[in-house]
Motif scaffolding. Structure first.
Motif, PDB file in Angstrom:
ATOM      1  N   VAL A  66       0.998  -1.173  -0.043  1.00  0.00           N
ATOM      2  CA  VAL A  66      -0.110  -0.092   0.525  1.00  0.00           C
ATOM      3  C   VAL A  66       0.986   1.361   0.310  1.00  0.00           C
ATOM      4  O   VAL A  66       2.002   1.170   0.955  1.00  0.00           O
ATOM      5  N   LEU A  67       0.834   2.083  -1.316  1.00  0.00           N
ATOM      6  CA  LEU A  67       1.333   3.471  -0.747  1.00  0.00           C
ATOM      7  C   LEU A  67       0.193   4.600  -0.736  1.00  0.00           C
ATOM      8  O   LEU A  67      -0.419   4.648  -1.513  1.00  0.00           O
ATOM      9  N   VAL A  68       0.227   5.693   0.328  1.00  0.00           N
ATOM     10  CA  VAL A  68      -0.386   6.436   1.306  1.00  0.00           C
ATOM     11  C   VAL A  68       0.500   7.568   0.661  1.00  0.00           C
ATOM     12  O   VAL A  68       1.900   7.683   0.916  1.00  0.00           O
ATOM     13  N   TYR A  69      -0.293   8.882  -0.202  1.00  0.00           N
ATOM     14  CA  TYR A  69       0.371  10.139  -0.691  1.00  0.00           C
ATOM     15  C   TYR A  69      -1.036  10.788  -0.236  1.00  0.00           C
ATOM     16  O   TYR A  69      -2.064  11.733  -0.536  1.00  0.00           O
ATOM     17  N   PRO A  70      -0.640  11.502   0.821  1.00  0.00           N
ATOM     18  CA  PRO A  70      -0.442  11.819   1.898  1.00  0.00           C
ATOM     19  C   PRO A  70      -1.632  14.148   1.083  1.00  0.00           C
ATOM     20  O   PRO A  70      -2.430  13.680   1.725  1.00  0.00           O
ATOM     21  N   GLU A  71      -0.383  14.133   0.828  1.00  0.00           N
ATOM     22  CA  GLU A  71      -1.054  16.180  -0.325  1.00  0.00           C
ATOM     23  C   GLU A  71      -1.833  15.681  -1.534  1.00  0.00           C
ATOM     24  O   GLU A  71      -3.135  16.082  -1.355  1.00  0.00           O
ATOM     25  N   LYS A  72      -1.883  14.037  -1.620  1.00  0.00           N
ATOM     26  CA  LYS A  72      -2.882  13.630  -3.152  1.00  0.00           C
ATOM     27  C   LYS A  72      -4.293  13.276  -2.286  1.00  0.00           C
ATOM     28  O   LYS A  72      -5.444  13.097  -2.574  1.00  0.00           O
ATOM     29  N   ARG A  73      -4.603  13.159  -0.859  1.00  0.00           N
ATOM     30  CA  ARG A  73      -5.037  11.667  -0.520  1.00  0.00           C
ATOM     31  C   ARG A  73      -5.608  11.192  -0.907  1.00  0.00           C
ATOM     32  O   ARG A  73      -6.734  10.863  -1.501  1.00  0.00           O
ATOM     33  N   LEU A  74      -4.058  10.532  -1.222  1.00  0.00           N
ATOM     34  CA  LEU A  74      -4.588   8.952  -2.511  1.00  0.00           C
ATOM     35  C   LEU A  74      -4.080   7.521  -1.618  1.00  0.00           C
ATOM     36  O   LEU A  74      -3.006   7.717  -1.055  1.00  0.00           O
ATOM     37  N   ALA A  75      -4.418   6.205  -1.638  1.00  0.00           N
ATOM     38  CA  ALA A  75      -4.061   5.768  -1.304  1.00  0.00           C
ATOM     39  C   ALA A  75      -3.896   4.419  -2.333  1.00  0.00           C
ATOM     40  O   ALA A  75      -5.519   4.032  -3.378  1.00  0.00           O
ATOM     41  N   LYS A  76      -2.877   3.725  -3.277  1.00  0.00           N
ATOM     42  CA  LYS A  76      -2.742   3.025  -4.079  1.00  0.00           C
ATOM     43  C   LYS A  76      -2.658   1.238  -3.510  1.00  0.00           C
ATOM     44  O   LYS A  76      -1.851   0.688  -2.551  1.00  0.00           O
ATOM     45  N   VAL A  77      -3.735   0.717  -3.776  1.00  0.00           N
ATOM     46  CA  VAL A  77      -3.101  -0.942  -3.241  1.00  0.00           C
ATOM     47  C   VAL A  77      -2.735  -1.877  -4.360  1.00  0.00           C
ATOM     48  O   VAL A  77      -4.083  -2.212  -4.981  1.00  0.00           O
ATOM     49  N   TRP A  78      -2.337  -2.070  -4.054  1.00  0.00           N
ATOM     50  CA  TRP A  78      -1.941  -4.322  -4.684  1.00  0.00           C
ATOM     51  C   TRP A  78      -2.332  -5.380  -4.039  1.00  0.00           C
ATOM     52  O   TRP A  78      -1.712  -5.025  -2.043  1.00  0.00           O
TER      53      TRP A  78
END
Length: 183
Positions: free
Chosen positions: A132-144
């Protein structure tokens, strides 16, 4: 006379253990860890709490969400993910010696390339079930999710929840709450 041939120096876990400061060791090469920003730390804390609240209710086994723990991947590789999920781990060890079930990285400009490529590939190869990658500034999480030795993207989450069924103690992350409460 010509320029002397440069022989790359390769380090091992034994070398890494003697270093002062915060370092990762990736394929024998030292990688300095940058002190995380407060926003970064808030997201690590919030994700840890979200998972631990659920793991405490799990009756199967003892699962933990542990921030900033060193994971010895190989003799020449030690990663320090922002957050790992482990189950039935010996807490008397100095570092993880087994593959975590999940790795979560809170991505910053300094770590983005490493998190998205090198660590991604190492985690897939080592059998980490979820990355899981969490991008705080974008308010986005990418899940694999790992499937047949490769990561399959489960989705990009700006809001909504993701249920992690393949964990020993299944858990859910409510990204709507994580991102709405965040700084």
């Amino acid at each position: 006379m010509g320029e002397a041939a440069r022989v790359p120096i390769s380090y091992t876990v034994s070398d890494w253990e003697t270093w002062e400061g915060d370092w990762e060791l990736i394929y024998g090469q030292p990688v300095a860890m940058v002190a995380p920003a407060l926003r970064h730390q808030w997201f690590v804390y919030r994700l840890t709490r979200e998972l631990m609240d659920q793991f405490e209710a799990c009756e199967k086994t003892r699962c933990l969400a542990l921030p900033g723990v060193a994971w010895e991947v190989a003799e020449d590789t030690v990663l320090v993910p922002d957050l790992v999920v482990v189950c039935e781990e010996d807490l008397d060890q100095k570092r993880l010696l087994r593959t975590p079930e999940m790795v979560l990285e809170v991505v910053s400009p300094h770590t983005r390339k490493l998190d998205e490529t090198v660590k991604f590939e190492i985690c897939a190869r080592e059998g980490v079930r979820y990355y899981v990658l969490v991008y705080p500034e974008k308010r986005l999480a990418k899940v694999w999710r790992l499937s047949e030795g490769r990561y399959v993207k489960e989705g990009d989450f700006f809001r909504g929840s993701m249920r992690f069924e393949d964990l020993t103690c299944p858990a859910e992350i409510d990204f709507t709450r994580i991102f709405s409460e965040g700084p």
